[in-house]
Design an enzyme around this catalytic site. Sequence first.
Site, PDB file in Angstrom:
ATOM      1  N   GLU A  58      -1.483   7.497  -0.252  1.00  0.00           N
ATOM      2  CA  GLU A  58      -2.549   7.948  -1.141  1.00  0.00           C
ATOM      3  C   GLU A  58      -2.120   9.105  -2.033  1.00  0.00           C
ATOM      4  O   GLU A  58      -2.636   9.274  -3.139  1.00  0.00           O
ATOM      5  CB  GLU A  58      -3.777   8.401  -0.337  1.00  0.00           C
ATOM      6  CG  GLU A  58      -4.339   7.369   0.612  1.00  0.00           C
ATOM      7  CD  GLU A  58      -3.796   7.502   2.017  1.00  0.00           C
ATOM      8  OE1 GLU A  58      -4.594   7.835   2.923  1.00  0.00           O
ATOM      9  OE2 GLU A  58      -2.578   7.308   2.210  1.00  0.00           O
ATOM     10  N   CYS A 116      12.839  11.170   7.349  1.00  0.00           N
ATOM     11  CA  CYS A 116      12.687  10.625   8.703  1.00  0.00           C
ATOM     12  C   CYS A 116      13.928  10.892   9.556  1.00  0.00           C
ATOM     13  O   CYS A 116      13.832  11.093  10.766  1.00  0.00           O
ATOM     14  CB  CYS A 116      12.398   9.131   8.646  1.00  0.00           C
ATOM     15  SG  CYS A 116      13.654   8.164   7.771  1.00  0.00           S
ATOM     16  N   GLU A 153       7.959  15.732  16.026  1.00  0.00           N
ATOM     17  CA  GLU A 153       8.408  15.688  14.640  1.00  0.00           C
ATOM     18  C   GLU A 153       7.528  16.586  13.773  1.00  0.00           C
ATOM     19  O   GLU A 153       6.314  16.409  13.699  1.00  0.00           O
ATOM     20  CB  GLU A 153       8.351  14.252  14.107  1.00  0.00           C
ATOM     21  CG  GLU A 153       8.912  14.110  12.713  1.00  0.00           C
ATOM     22  CD  GLU A 153       8.932  12.672  12.216  1.00  0.00           C
ATOM     23  OE1 GLU A 153       9.948  12.250  11.655  1.00  0.00           O
ATOM     24  OE2 GLU A 153       7.912  11.978  12.409  1.00  0.00           O
ATOM     25  N   LYS A 179       0.859  -1.193   0.000  1.00  0.00           N
ATOM     26  CA  LYS A 179       0.000   0.000   0.000  1.00  0.00           C
ATOM     27  C   LYS A 179       0.893   1.241   0.000  1.00  0.00           C
ATOM     28  O   LYS A 179       1.520   1.563   1.002  1.00  0.00           O
ATOM     29  CB  LYS A 179      -0.915   0.063   1.222  1.00  0.00           C
ATOM     30  CG  LYS A 179      -1.976   1.174   1.094  1.00  0.00           C
ATOM     31  CD  LYS A 179      -2.689   1.472   2.400  1.00  0.00           C
ATOM     32  CE  LYS A 179      -2.031   2.606   3.137  1.00  0.00           C
ATOM     33  NZ  LYS A 179      -2.119   3.915   2.423  1.00  0.00           N
ATOM     34  N   GLU A 191       9.608   1.420  11.036  1.00  0.00           N
ATOM     35  CA  GLU A 191      10.495   2.580  11.033  1.00  0.00           C
ATOM     36  C   GLU A 191       9.613   3.803  11.210  1.00  0.00           C
ATOM     37  O   GLU A 191       8.798   4.122  10.336  1.00  0.00           O
ATOM     38  CB  GLU A 191      11.295   2.696   9.737  1.00  0.00           C
ATOM     39  CG  GLU A 191      12.327   3.810   9.803  1.00  0.00           C
ATOM     40  CD  GLU A 191      12.777   4.294   8.444  1.00  0.00           C
ATOM     41  OE1 GLU A 191      12.886   5.527   8.272  1.00  0.00           O
ATOM     42  OE2 GLU A 191      13.005   3.461   7.565  1.00  0.00           O
ATOM     43  N   GLY A 239       6.474   5.048   8.680  1.00  0.00           N
ATOM     44  CA  GLY A 239       5.579   6.190   8.816  1.00  0.00           C
ATOM     45  C   GLY A 239       5.593   6.763  10.219  1.00  0.00           C
ATOM     46  O   GLY A 239       6.582   6.651  10.946  1.00  0.00           O
TER      47      GLY A 239
END
Length: 490
Positions: A177, A283, A384, A174, A249, A227
């Site tokens: 989007e 990240c 973050e 996946k 992660e 994510g």
Amino acid sequence: MMELKMYIDGKWCNSVSEEKREVKNPANGERLAIVAEGSTEDAKCAISVARRTFNSGIWSQLPFKTRAKYLHKIADLLEEEADDLAMLETLNNGKMLLAAKTDVQNAIECFRYYASLITQPEGELYNVGDSVQTIVTREPIGVCSLIVPWNFPLLMASWQIAPALAAGNTFILKPSEVTPITAVKLFEIIEKAGVPAGVANLVMGAGNSVGSEMVESKLVDKVAFIGGTKTGQNIMRVAAEQTKKITLELGGKSPNIVFADNDIEIAVDNALFNLFFNSGQVCTAASRLLIEESIHDQFVERLIERARKIVVGQGNNPKSEMGPLVSEEHMQKVLNYIEIGKKEGATLACGGNRIVGNGYEDGFFVEPTIFTNTRPDMRIVQEEIFGPVLVIQKFKDEEEAINLANDTVFGLAGSVFCQDMEKAMRVVRQIQAGITWVNCYHVATIQAPWGGYKQSGVGRGLGMFGLDEFSEKKQINISYKAKPVGWFSN
């Protein structure tokens, strides 16, 4: 404009609901594609196909050398289409074209690396007794759900797909989007490479429908997610109920520690790259800059001067140095954090605004932003932001630098810039992070483990470690001559 479909059981298809989603260029708002919008039912179908295909052994029981040929073919085809893939990545994600080209090359390297890795001698043999031996072998886990983010769409997909395929698993991918285009193109390559139907399946759609089913389904043996930390924590809760294997992660708030013995021009140049590369949507971005007190003012002055000169623009413009944020929603999140920082009392020393006018009005551009006079308890220091927002902290000595560096719930990455290598190594070993650098940043090799401490993740990707995450180790004990045990009396 492209019309993109999902790929399930070797066939391109629309969703059961026939719903579609628009995908736009974040630099100018132009429509790039109409994409099939998957649902829970589509995810269930793809998972069922992956389960059936795995159980059939059509992929899992192939010899390693045969699987390696498929991976090499995928790499060859990626290489043939490298320029087109890079441009699509830039248009869909907004990143600089040079960075997108690097991503494609790293994806190619990833498939080649795992193709080579699985053809190397493998296994362990132990002599455990008279005419008894123990063999340890590697086997595939089964059906894997791979959920990847929007900041490095093709590369992050490759980081998961290559070891999953190499180990003999079937999978469902996946993509985000907002950045599905290169994932679709990658599956076109997988199909062209001849990977058997049902091994690789692609479902687009939202996390709360497609993603949830991919995590919760009892037909799935492994979830690999890249994510946000909150989503990762939810995945852990669901996986715990089924004792399902996971690799996560997650977020980061990485420190870049600069000591006074550095060449300021070099350290400033690196500090800019460490955070503003890819508009801070990395990240491992060094979003916290820790500067030794004696050079703080001089360093910050030069840093701000350089930051104001960063050329912000479309990724396919060779004059651009920093692109847009990936979506309007994400841009608003970043702008909201900037407002939070101002309300918390930090000094907005540079940037802080959306860039509009002169061709920017339809894109999602935010100025390179720097906060000074921050406190460790501020949200902009602890949370973050995932955008071009740098927070600066000041330290007096080595001990304070280490304490500040470790003063978050995250532990993904960190760096030390210091010419005293004894001190540099002493400090970097005390940074609680899985990926660290000394006098450099964003340098990585596919052979080394990738992952974080604390709330930055579970498990490791890349290298042999990544293959291990998609494999089961089986112990086989063999007696070459059966004989009575003699434990019970006659």
